[in-house]
Design a protein around this motif. Structure first.
Motif, PDB file in Angstrom:
ATOM      1  N   ALA A  48     -15.708 -68.711  30.935  1.00 51.32           N
ATOM      2  CA  ALA A  48     -14.666 -69.356  31.746  1.00 51.32           C
ATOM      3  C   ALA A  48     -14.841 -68.954  33.197  1.00 51.32           C
ATOM      4  CB  ALA A  48     -13.274 -68.957  31.255  1.00 51.32           C
ATOM      5  N   THR A  49     -14.286 -69.790  34.088  1.00 44.77           N
ATOM      6  CA  THR A  49     -14.322 -69.473  35.504  1.00 44.77           C
ATOM      7  C   THR A  49     -13.037 -69.926  36.173  1.00 44.77           C
ATOM      8  OG1 THR A  49     -15.589 -69.699  37.573  1.00 44.77           O
ATOM      9  CG2 THR A  49     -15.464 -71.633  36.164  1.00 44.77           C
ATOM     10  N   SER A  53      -8.886 -68.830  45.207  1.00 43.50           N
ATOM     11  CA  SER A  53      -7.739 -69.257  46.002  1.00 43.50           C
ATOM     12  C   SER A  53      -6.866 -70.259  45.263  1.00 43.50           C
ATOM     13  CB  SER A  53      -8.221 -69.855  47.318  1.00 43.50           C
ATOM     14  OG  SER A  53      -9.092 -70.945  47.072  1.00 43.50           O
ATOM     15  N   GLY A  54      -7.445 -71.334  44.767  1.00 42.96           N
ATOM     16  CA  GLY A  54      -6.645 -72.390  44.159  1.00 42.96           C
ATOM     17  C   GLY A  54      -6.334 -72.193  42.693  1.00 42.96           C
ATOM     18  N   GLY A  55      -7.068 -71.338  42.025  1.00 46.68           N
ATOM     19  CA  GLY A  55      -6.803 -71.106  40.615  1.00 46.68           C
ATOM     20  C   GLY A  55      -7.280 -72.195  39.683  1.00 46.68           C
ATOM     21  N   SER A  56      -8.200 -73.036  40.132  1.00 51.39           N
ATOM     22  CA  SER A  56      -8.762 -74.053  39.243  1.00 51.39           C
ATOM     23  C   SER A  56      -9.633 -73.393  38.196  1.00 51.39           C
ATOM     24  CB  SER A  56      -9.582 -75.062  40.049  1.00 51.39           C
ATOM     25  OG  SER A  56      -8.764 -75.742  40.968  1.00 51.39           O
ATOM     26  N   LYS A  64     -12.281 -73.163  24.670  1.00 53.15           N
ATOM     27  CA  LYS A  64     -11.193 -73.966  25.232  1.00 53.15           C
ATOM     28  C   LYS A  64     -10.066 -74.106  24.230  1.00 53.15           C
ATOM     29  CE  LYS A  64     -10.537 -78.098  28.032  1.00 53.15           C
ATOM     30  NZ  LYS A  64     -11.176 -79.325  28.582  1.00 53.15           N
ATOM     31  N   GLY A  65      -8.856 -73.856  24.688  1.00 58.21           N
ATOM     32  CA  GLY A  65      -7.686 -73.906  23.823  1.00 58.21           C
ATOM     33  C   GLY A  65      -7.355 -72.576  23.183  1.00 58.21           C
ATOM     34  N   ARG A  66      -8.289 -71.640  23.212  1.00 59.08           N
ATOM     35  CA  ARG A  66      -8.046 -70.297  22.642  1.00 59.08           C
ATOM     36  C   ARG A  66      -7.999 -69.224  23.722  1.00 59.08           C
ATOM     37  NH1 ARG A  66     -11.680 -67.962  19.405  1.00 59.08           N
ATOM     38  NH2 ARG A  66     -13.485 -69.032  20.319  1.00 59.08           N
ATOM     39  N   PHE A  67      -8.818 -69.373  24.746  1.00 56.19           N
ATOM     40  CA  PHE A  67      -8.901 -68.399  25.828  1.00 56.19           C
ATOM     41  C   PHE A  67      -8.249 -68.969  27.086  1.00 56.19           C
ATOM     42  CE2 PHE A  67     -13.035 -66.030  24.408  1.00 56.19           C
ATOM     43  CZ  PHE A  67     -12.479 -65.853  23.151  1.00 56.19           C
ATOM     44  N   THR A  68      -7.658 -68.077  27.878  1.00 57.22           N
ATOM     45  CA  THR A  68      -7.067 -68.475  29.149  1.00 57.22           C
ATOM     46  C   THR A  68      -7.503 -67.505  30.232  1.00 57.22           C
ATOM     47  OG1 THR A  68      -5.107 -69.390  28.042  1.00 57.22           O
ATOM     48  CG2 THR A  68      -4.932 -68.946  30.397  1.00 57.22           C
ATOM     49  N   ILE A  69      -8.076 -68.035  31.306  1.00 55.82           N
ATOM     50  CA  ILE A  69      -8.453 -67.217  32.444  1.00 55.82           C
ATOM     51  C   ILE A  69      -7.366 -67.368  33.508  1.00 55.82           C
ATOM     52  CG2 ILE A  69      -9.857 -69.045  33.520  1.00 55.82           C
ATOM     53  CD1 ILE A  69     -11.776 -66.845  34.477  1.00 55.82           C
ATOM     54  N   SER A  70      -7.028 -66.254  34.149  1.00 58.20           N
ATOM     55  CA  SER A  70      -6.014 -66.287  35.196  1.00 58.20           C
ATOM     56  C   SER A  70      -6.353 -65.209  36.220  1.00 58.20           C
ATOM     57  CB  SER A  70      -4.616 -66.046  34.616  1.00 58.20           C
ATOM     58  OG  SER A  70      -4.537 -64.769  34.008  1.00 58.20           O
ATOM     59  N   ARG A  71      -5.673 -65.291  37.372  1.00 61.86           N
ATOM     60  CA  ARG A  71      -5.927 -64.266  38.376  1.00 61.86           C
ATOM     61  C   ARG A  71      -4.636 -63.854  39.049  1.00 61.86           C
ATOM     62  NH1 ARG A  71      -3.897 -68.127  41.011  1.00 61.86           N
ATOM     63  NH2 ARG A  71      -4.645 -68.828  43.032  1.00 61.86           N
ATOM     64  N   LEU A  80      -8.699 -62.363  31.182  1.00 62.96           N
ATOM     65  CA  LEU A  80      -9.123 -63.303  30.156  1.00 62.96           C
ATOM     66  C   LEU A  80      -8.285 -63.013  28.927  1.00 62.96           C
ATOM     67  CD1 LEU A  80     -11.145 -65.590  29.483  1.00 62.96           C
ATOM     68  CD2 LEU A  80     -12.566 -63.834  28.396  1.00 62.96           C
ATOM     69  N   GLN A  81      -7.318 -63.872  28.676  1.00 64.34           N
ATOM     70  CA  GLN A  81      -6.494 -63.755  27.479  1.00 64.34           C
ATOM     71  C   GLN A  81      -7.194 -64.477  26.346  1.00 64.34           C
ATOM     72  OE1 GLN A  81      -3.481 -62.126  26.920  1.00 64.34           O
ATOM     73  NE2 GLN A  81      -3.839 -62.697  24.779  1.00 64.34           N
ATOM     74  N   MET A  82      -7.488 -63.759  25.287  1.00 65.67           N
ATOM     75  CA  MET A  82      -8.234 -64.308  24.167  1.00 65.67           C
ATOM     76  C   MET A  82      -7.341 -64.321  22.933  1.00 65.67           C
ATOM     77  SD  MET A  82     -11.931 -62.447  24.802  1.00 65.67           S
ATOM     78  CE  MET A  82     -11.282 -60.821  24.446  1.00 65.67           C
ATOM     79  N   ASN A  83      -7.064 -65.502  22.419  1.00 60.51           N
ATOM     80  CA  ASN A  83      -6.241 -65.665  21.226  1.00 60.51           C
ATOM     81  C   ASN A  83      -7.066 -66.286  20.105  1.00 60.51           C
ATOM     82  OD1 ASN A  83      -3.995 -64.749  22.727  1.00 60.51           O
ATOM     83  ND2 ASN A  83      -3.493 -66.843  23.378  1.00 60.51           N
TER      84      ASN A  83
END
Length: 123
Positions: A48-49, A53-56, A64-71, A80-83
């Motif tokens: 994931a990337t 600045s914009g958080g895209s 996709k659908g299981r992991f979420t990248i955030s900053r 990296l939230q991994m579910n």
């Protein structure tokens, strides 16, 4: 730019884990951060990337659908939230940073790397 990744560990299939990557140094030069992983005997692959600045965000199809990248820009940290983890998610996970481009999926596009953190999904 220096990167420090942490948060790996042993988790059962179906479980969750959150990885963190703290950035330091020339933070203002960072354009995007990414997570990659490398399983034994396999090449390093994109996970994931996220743009700084914009958080895209952009994800590999396998997560996709299981992991979420955030900053969190205030903390200079990417997560990296991994579910719904699966055994095939077992790997050493690396965070990386680049200074140009978006949605970069290849390791060669990231000049800065943190040390890896091991994620093992097993019962």
């Amino acid at each position: 730019v220096q990167l420090q990744a942490y948060g790996g560990g042993l988790v059962q299939p179906g479980g969750s884990l959150r990885l963190s990557c703290a950035a330091s140094g020339d933070i203002f030069s960072i354009n995007a951060m990414g997570w990659f992983r490398q399983a034994p005997g396999k090449e390093r692959e994109f996970v994931a990337t996220i743009t700084w600045s914009g958080g895209s965000t952009y994800y590999a199809g396998s997560v996709k659908g299981r992991f979420t990248i955030s900053r969190d820009n205030a903390r200079n940290t990417v997560y990296l939230q991994m579910n719904s983890l699966k055994s095939e998610d077992t790997a050493v996970y690396f965070c990386a940073a680049n200074q140009k481009g978006s949605y970069n999926r290849f390791p060669s596009e990231y000049p800065y790397w943190g040390q890896g953190t091991l994620v093992t999904v097993s019962s």
